[in-house]
Design a protein around this motif. Structure first.
Motif, PDB file in Angstrom:
ATOM      1  N   ASP A 196      -4.611  -0.033  -1.850  1.00  0.00           N
ATOM      2  CA  ASP A 196      -4.853   1.333  -0.859  1.00  0.00           C
ATOM      3  C   ASP A 196      -3.643   1.514   0.043  1.00  0.00           C
ATOM      4  OD1 ASP A 196      -5.328  -0.665   0.617  1.00  0.00           O
ATOM      5  OD2 ASP A 196      -7.375  -0.248   1.459  1.00  0.00           O
ATOM      6  N   ARG A 197      -2.606   0.906   0.165  1.00  0.00           N
ATOM      7  CA  ARG A 197      -1.492   0.965   0.950  1.00  0.00           C
ATOM      8  C   ARG A 197      -0.343   0.833   0.288  1.00  0.00           C
ATOM      9  NH1 ARG A 197      -5.281   1.950   3.857  1.00  0.00           N
ATOM     10  NH2 ARG A 197      -5.597   1.290   6.108  1.00  0.00           N
ATOM     11  N   VAL A 198       0.837   1.687   0.742  1.00  0.00           N
ATOM     12  CA  VAL A 198       2.262   1.478   0.322  1.00  0.00           C
ATOM     13  C   VAL A 198       3.070   0.944   1.738  1.00  0.00           C
ATOM     14  CG1 VAL A 198       1.964   2.938  -1.713  1.00  0.00           C
ATOM     15  CG2 VAL A 198       2.729   4.018   0.515  1.00  0.00           C
ATOM     16  N   PRO A 226      -1.419   4.665   4.332  1.00  0.00           N
ATOM     17  CA  PRO A 226      -2.510   4.697   3.190  1.00  0.00           C
ATOM     18  C   PRO A 226      -2.299   5.473   1.924  1.00  0.00           C
ATOM     19  CG  PRO A 226      -3.141   5.370   5.634  1.00  0.00           C
ATOM     20  CD  PRO A 226      -1.750   5.429   5.480  1.00  0.00           C
ATOM     21  N   ALA A 227      -2.864   5.161   1.005  1.00  0.00           N
ATOM     22  CA  ALA A 227      -2.845   5.626  -0.250  1.00  0.00           C
ATOM     23  C   ALA A 227      -3.935   6.110  -0.847  1.00  0.00           C
ATOM     24  CB  ALA A 227      -1.886   4.989  -1.231  1.00  0.00           C
ATOM     25  N   SER A 284      -0.606   6.766  -9.851  1.00  0.00           N
ATOM     26  CA  SER A 284      -0.796   6.768  -8.630  1.00  0.00           C
ATOM     27  C   SER A 284       0.320   6.521  -7.772  1.00  0.00           C
ATOM     28  CB  SER A 284      -1.787   5.499  -8.377  1.00  0.00           C
ATOM     29  OG  SER A 284      -1.326   4.174  -8.528  1.00  0.00           O
ATOM     30  N   THR A 285       0.212   6.745  -6.497  1.00  0.00           N
ATOM     31  CA  THR A 285       1.339   6.571  -5.589  1.00  0.00           C
ATOM     32  C   THR A 285       1.684   4.929  -5.435  1.00  0.00           C
ATOM     33  OG1 THR A 285       0.526   8.748  -4.268  1.00  0.00           O
ATOM     34  CG2 THR A 285       2.083   6.985  -3.073  1.00  0.00           C
ATOM     35  N   GLN A 286       0.608   4.395  -5.211  1.00  0.00           N
ATOM     36  CA  GLN A 286       1.035   3.115  -5.222  1.00  0.00           C
ATOM     37  C   GLN A 286       1.829   2.694  -6.570  1.00  0.00           C
ATOM     38  OE1 GLN A 286      -1.885   4.601  -4.845  1.00  0.00           O
ATOM     39  NE2 GLN A 286      -3.309   3.208  -4.000  1.00  0.00           N
ATOM     40  N   GLU A 287       1.318   2.842  -7.723  1.00  0.00           N
ATOM     41  CA  GLU A 287       2.313   2.426  -8.828  1.00  0.00           C
ATOM     42  C   GLU A 287       3.708   2.899  -8.844  1.00  0.00           C
ATOM     43  OE1 GLU A 287      -0.850   1.933 -12.469  1.00  0.00           O
ATOM     44  OE2 GLU A 287      -1.135   3.821 -11.118  1.00  0.00           O
ATOM     45  N   LYS A 288       3.754   4.327  -8.435  1.00  0.00           N
ATOM     46  CA  LYS A 288       5.057   5.097  -8.276  1.00  0.00           C
ATOM     47  C   LYS A 288       6.126   4.042  -7.381  1.00  0.00           C
ATOM     48  CE  LYS A 288       3.843   9.800  -9.661  1.00  0.00           C
ATOM     49  NZ  LYS A 288       2.628   9.769 -10.100  1.00  0.00           N
TER      50      LYS A 288
END
Length: 451
Positions: free
Chosen positions: A334-336, A341-342, A354-358
């Motif tokens: 849930d964070r980068v 927060p993501a 997801s933003t995290q994976e990118k």
């Protein structure tokens, strides 16, 4: 044969001989790419053991065991090969161990934590075989190419290796869930098959090195005589190691930063799979993208090595790996970047959706681009520092320094992961090794040691 003749060839090996030497990396890389990094390692931790935390710890302790064995064996066997002259017999024996260990991974059945110990020992056998055979193949480098071209050939070998790993990953994805091949997804047949497939690949592509790359001339010693002379030489080197202070400082620096690199490579896929629940296809695509960026990095690193020098090339690469590692461990579900927060991970998201994976992918690409120059230039650096007539022994010490703390990195990951129940904190340990290695490398001079 004099020491000068042994280490500085009067003429280079043929182009075919040099290419065959570089092809050795191509033959061995699938083991590191699809077994110890992207496919089998996450499967072992998350499916065979069945518990991501316990699995990561088990894999870490497995890698630490192989590291200890390699650290104990490599200097003595390197000195023994220097005394006997020839390197290929040692390469053959350890490649055979790699073949057997890989083949045994077929029996790593899913949800069988009771198989952890025998499969772990198969991985140890394969890892020891791979790493020790690389010691002796590396020791051939100064004997087949002029010093001013060592960086290019070393980088070319690493580049070929990454190409081999890339093709192996493509083959895994091509076979995945295809009824034509009769592999049952319920038994994770594909994940178990990557071991035997790596063994077959090795058996085919290592042949040119044995046929076309010239070996160092035999010194006409029996195996026992070579062992005795090599042992005496190693003891003599250890006693007078203070005379090689510059080379010793480099070996210590390499010991640290290489351990950090090896750990983030080995556990990056395990960490991502635990956070995002990546399946084999996603891990394979992740590995392909990472390797695609590693290939130009390796080739460029070889050219930078000959132009800027091995030390500066390694320094630049370490900085990149440090930044990439911070970025990767800064991502959670849930964070980068640790604090940003993501959005919650959606079970229906697309590939790297997801933003995290990118963010992980962005830093992983930087890691991929930097790891080739770091590994290739490090190999060339010890070839430039090793005293005349002692290349095998110093490449053995090089392997020792690459493995002396290689067991400590996974061990630290295993201990911290177990103690904190946090995959992130466990993997973050690698930053300590990278930073300390970078600091020590500043004091190393790029010059050949005198006997």
């Amino acid at each position: 044969m004099t020491h000068q003749q042994m280490d500085t060839p009067s003429k280079e090996a043929s182009k075919l001989g040099q290419f065959s030497w570089a092809l050795f990396d191509w033959a061995n890389q699938p083991f590191f790419t699809i077994v110890t990094t992207f496919i089998f390692a996450p499967y072992f931790a998350n499916v065979m053991v069945g518990d991501p935390v316990a699995g990561q710890s088990a894999w870490a302790f497995t890698q630490s065991t192989s590291g200890i064995l390699i650290a104990l064996m490599s200097p003595f066997l390197g000195a023994m090969a220097d005394a006997g002259g020839r390197r290929k017999p040692y390469v053959f024996v350890f490649q055979l161990l790699l073949f057997v260990g890989c083949a045994a991974l077929w029996w790593a059945y899913p949800n069988r934590p009771d198989l952890t110990r025998p499969i772990a020992w198969a991985v140890v056998l394969a890892t020891v075989g791979a790493e020790m055979s690389i010691v002796f193949n590396n020791a051939q480098l100064p004997n087949i190419v002029r010093p001013e071209r060592m960086g290019w050939l070393s980088g070319f070998g690493w580049g070929l290796g990454y190409c081999g790993g890339l093709i192996a990953l493509f083959m895994v994805l091509a076979v995945n869930n295809q009824p034509l091949f009769g592999l049952d997804p319920k038994t994770y047949a594909l994940e178990r098959l990557v071991g035997p497939a790596s063994a077959l690949w090795l058996a085919v592509f290592v042949i040119p090195m044995f046929l076309f790359t010239p070996d160092t001339a035999s010194q006409k010693l029996t195996l026992w005589e070579a062992a005795r002379q090599g042992g005496r030489s190693l003891v003599h080197t250890v006693v007078r190691i203070g005379r090689f202070k510059n080379a010793l400082l480099y070996l210590i620096a390499f010991m640290l930063y290489n351990d950090g690199l090896a750990a983030i490579i080995a556990f990056g896929g395990v960490y991502a799979a635990a956070i995002f629940g990546w399946n084999t296809v996603t891990l394979g695509i992740f590995g392909i993208i990472l390797t695609v960026f590693a290939i130009p990095g390796a080739f460029l690193g070889g050219k930078l090595d000959d132009r800027l020098g091995s030390k500066r090339t390694v320094q630049l690469a370490i900085v990149g790996v440090i930044v990439a590692t911070i970025g990767i461990v800064g991502v959670s579900a849930d964070r980068v970047l640790f604090f940003v927060p993501a959005a919650e991970l959606s079970p229906t998201r697309g590939l790297f959706g997801s933003t995290q994976e990118k963010v992980v992918m962005g830093f992983a690409l930087l890691l991929g681009f930097c790891m080739g120059p770091m590994q290739a230039a490090s190999r060339t650096m010890i070839g430039r520092l090793a005293p005349e007539g002692m290349t095998g022994e110093f490449f053995g010490l090089f392997a020792l320094s690459g493995r002396a703390t290689a067991w400590m990195g996974p061990l630290a990951i295993g201990i911290v992961t177990t103690a904190t129940q946090s995959n992130r904190l466990g993997v973050a340990c690698v930053l300590i090794f990278l930073v300390l290695g970078f600091i020590l490398l500043w004091r190393v001079r790029e010059e050949r040691a005198k006997v």
